[in-house]
Scaffold this motif. Sequence first.
Motif, PDB file in Angstrom:
ATOM      1  N   GLY A  35      38.562  50.808  33.028  1.00 52.03           N
ATOM      2  CA  GLY A  35      38.989  51.382  33.956  1.00 52.03           C
ATOM      3  C   GLY A  35      38.067  52.404  33.241  1.00 52.03           C
ATOM      4  O   GLY A  35      37.102  53.151  34.009  1.00 52.03           O
ATOM      5  N   LEU A  36      38.377  53.320  31.701  1.00 49.25           N
ATOM      6  CA  LEU A  36      37.051  54.439  31.149  1.00 49.25           C
ATOM      7  C   LEU A  36      35.882  53.283  31.527  1.00 49.25           C
ATOM      8  O   LEU A  36      34.645  54.965  32.114  1.00 49.25           O
ATOM      9  N   VAL A  37      34.967  52.612  30.349  1.00 46.81           N
ATOM     10  CA  VAL A  37      33.781  52.469  30.800  1.00 46.81           C
ATOM     11  C   VAL A  37      33.237  52.524  32.000  1.00 46.81           C
ATOM     12  O   VAL A  37      32.108  52.827  32.955  1.00 46.81           O
ATOM     13  N   GLY A  38      33.824  51.498  33.349  1.00 40.77           N
ATOM     14  CA  GLY A  38      33.613  52.210  34.634  1.00 40.77           C
ATOM     15  C   GLY A  38      33.240  53.172  35.412  1.00 40.77           C
ATOM     16  O   GLY A  38      32.980  53.182  35.707  1.00 40.77           O
ATOM     17  N   PHE A  39      34.832  53.670  35.274  1.00 36.19           N
ATOM     18  CA  PHE A  39      34.507  55.398  35.790  1.00 36.19           C
ATOM     19  C   PHE A  39      33.355  55.805  35.136  1.00 36.19           C
ATOM     20  O   PHE A  39      32.772  56.970  35.657  1.00 36.19           O
ATOM     21  N   HIS A  42      30.373  54.558  37.041  1.00 34.43           N
ATOM     22  CA  HIS A  42      30.385  54.900  38.104  1.00 34.43           C
ATOM     23  C   HIS A  42      29.816  56.688  37.711  1.00 34.43           C
ATOM     24  O   HIS A  42      29.352  56.663  39.562  1.00 34.43           O
ATOM     25  N   ASN A  43      30.030  57.070  37.162  1.00 34.64           N
ATOM     26  CA  ASN A  43      29.132  58.585  37.278  1.00 34.64           C
ATOM     27  C   ASN A  43      28.457  58.928  37.602  1.00 34.64           C
ATOM     28  O   ASN A  43      27.618  59.616  37.941  1.00 34.64           O
ATOM     29  N   GLN A  44      27.337  57.798  36.453  1.00 32.19           N
ATOM     30  CA  GLN A  44      26.211  58.616  36.207  1.00 32.19           C
ATOM     31  C   GLN A  44      25.464  57.060  37.510  1.00 32.19           C
ATOM     32  O   GLN A  44      24.327  57.993  37.585  1.00 32.19           O
ATOM     33  N   ILE A  45      26.273  56.937  37.709  1.00 31.08           N
ATOM     34  CA  ILE A  45      25.598  55.771  39.601  1.00 31.08           C
ATOM     35  C   ILE A  45      25.384  56.655  40.457  1.00 31.08           C
ATOM     36  O   ILE A  45      24.049  57.390  41.287  1.00 31.08           O
ATOM     37  N   ALA A 254      36.654  43.960  32.038  1.00 26.70           N
ATOM     38  CA  ALA A 254      35.705  44.024  31.382  1.00 26.70           C
ATOM     39  C   ALA A 254      34.188  43.512  32.367  1.00 26.70           C
ATOM     40  O   ALA A 254      33.581  44.546  33.250  1.00 26.70           O
ATOM     41  N   HIS A 255      34.782  42.921  32.387  1.00 24.71           N
ATOM     42  CA  HIS A 255      33.438  41.814  32.763  1.00 24.71           C
ATOM     43  C   HIS A 255      33.631  41.859  34.091  1.00 24.71           C
ATOM     44  O   HIS A 255      32.682  42.064  35.159  1.00 24.71           O
ATOM     45  N   ALA A 256      34.194  41.985  35.073  1.00 27.90           N
ATOM     46  CA  ALA A 256      34.749  41.940  36.648  1.00 27.90           C
ATOM     47  C   ALA A 256      34.362  43.407  36.838  1.00 27.90           C
ATOM     48  O   ALA A 256      33.358  43.685  38.063  1.00 27.90           O
ATOM     49  N   VAL A 257      34.468  44.363  36.381  1.00 26.56           N
ATOM     50  CA  VAL A 257      34.300  45.257  36.241  1.00 26.56           C
ATOM     51  C   VAL A 257      33.017  46.049  36.290  1.00 26.56           C
ATOM     52  O   VAL A 257      32.002  46.044  37.183  1.00 26.56           O
ATOM     53  N   LEU A 258      31.889  45.615  35.555  1.00 31.01           N
ATOM     54  CA  LEU A 258      30.591  45.579  35.375  1.00 31.01           C
ATOM     55  C   LEU A 258      30.150  44.343  36.297  1.00 31.01           C
ATOM     56  O   LEU A 258      28.798  45.345  36.785  1.00 31.01           O
ATOM     57  N   LYS A 259      30.886  43.917  36.478  1.00 24.21           N
ATOM     58  CA  LYS A 259      29.099  43.043  37.679  1.00 24.21           C
ATOM     59  C   LYS A 259      29.511  42.956  39.193  1.00 24.21           C
ATOM     60  O   LYS A 259      28.595  43.855  39.934  1.00 24.21           O
ATOM     61  N   TYR A 260      31.390  43.951  39.185  1.00 26.01           N
ATOM     62  CA  TYR A 260      31.063  44.878  40.569  1.00 26.01           C
ATOM     63  C   TYR A 260      30.119  46.064  40.550  1.00 26.01           C
ATOM     64  O   TYR A 260      29.701  46.561  41.839  1.00 26.01           O
ATOM     65  N   LEU A 261      29.519  46.856  39.765  1.00 22.78           N
ATOM     66  CA  LEU A 261      29.077  47.865  39.917  1.00 22.78           C
ATOM     67  C   LEU A 261      27.702  47.550  40.398  1.00 22.78           C
ATOM     68  O   LEU A 261      27.412  46.944  39.260  1.00 22.78           O
ATOM     69  N   PRO A 262      27.404  49.105  41.109  1.00 20.25           N
ATOM     70  CA  PRO A 262      26.149  48.598  41.406  1.00 20.25           C
ATOM     71  C   PRO A 262      24.920  49.032  40.060  1.00 20.25           C
ATOM     72  O   PRO A 262      24.067  50.384  40.642  1.00 20.25           O
ATOM     73  N   LEU A 263      25.218  48.754  38.632  1.00 16.66           N
ATOM     74  CA  LEU A 263      24.526  48.982  38.115  1.00 16.66           C
ATOM     75  C   LEU A 263      22.503  49.150  38.266  1.00 16.66           C
ATOM     76  O   LEU A 263      22.238  49.834  36.993  1.00 16.66           O
TER      77      LEU A 263
END
Length: 394
Positions: A35-39, A42-45, A254-263
Amino acid sequence: MMPQFLVVMIKELKEALRDKRTLNIMLMMVFMYPGLVGFMLHNQIEKATKTERTGIDIVMIGAAQAPNLVGYLRQKSVNITERDAMSEADIGKLLGEKKMAAVLKLGDKFGEYYGELRPAPMELWFDSAVEKQSQRRELEAMLRDYGNGIASARLLAHGVSPATLSPFALQRYDTADSLTRSNTRIGFFLGMFFVPVCIFGLAAAIDSTAGERERRSLEVLISQPMRAIDLVAGKWLAAAALAAIGLICELSVAHAVLKYLPLEEIGISWRVDLPTLALVIVAAMPLCLMVGALQVAMAMNSRTFKEAQATAGIVTFIPMLPVLIVPALELNTQNWMYAVPLLSNQTMFQALATGQSLGVLPYVLACALPLLLAAAAVAFAARRMGSEKYVLGV
């Protein structure tokens, strides 16, 4: 007949899973780091796409002197609010409201100097404490490009080619694909995913050793027809199993979070597939065994339950040091990194995620030291368990 160490292991796992404190810690760690990494990503995006969506808000003083500049900036998604003359105090107060990225002030003689082909006075006011520095840098780049265009037009008007001022035509080619760039940029985060391994089974390791010793239930276990090594091995494997279960769940989240984000919005991507993720998890099993053994040995070497809790921070913090220091030094990947527990898992995860093919040596190095440390810790704990002075607290 089931081996005795498996009986102890199952017994410790049942007790650990019935403990709400252990379950709460595991659930918190499983979701906290992803969650922290995703947050953060997400802020960078959000910051990268905010300018494109909403534009840059600025105040422009003396805009009537430069209508072409105003039109150019508005074409670049700059929202301009025209104002008359403002004092320095008023400008500072306006920027303090944190609504405007900058104040662009054209000098009183801007039009006169511009017509005389002299450098026209222009001031850019901004507040460096406000989180709009990326927008301010974009605005400066726009002004610089606009100025270069005017300079080129003036040179052409005087019969001079603008190419005269550019003796070199440098072209840049980045051969790294988005996958390589992405995992280079988030390499630090990959290492942080393995840090909770030191926490998942910690409560169970302490409670099954120092806790049982204080509750005098350890005397009952040691009085059974069972070798000390079987008793220690069962407690060790239970702590290691909790660490492995927590790691599997955490990396899956973590894999699910990183796959979900529009990196792709920030020029990176996450294309780690499930077989690669499974390989990373298998390579981390020796780390789970090492951590479980060290925690059991540490707890058994403590006289009280509170002492075991106090020294637990050392076991948790020491493996984190290489993970924090090495990425900061920006060192190239070397073979010795695969021999350092926790750092080896970070380095291996980053290499596999970038599509690199690892030979046999990195896996051997990543497994060798953790397994050796685990064996040494289990031997030490078994020796302590076989001591009546330890069990009776003499």
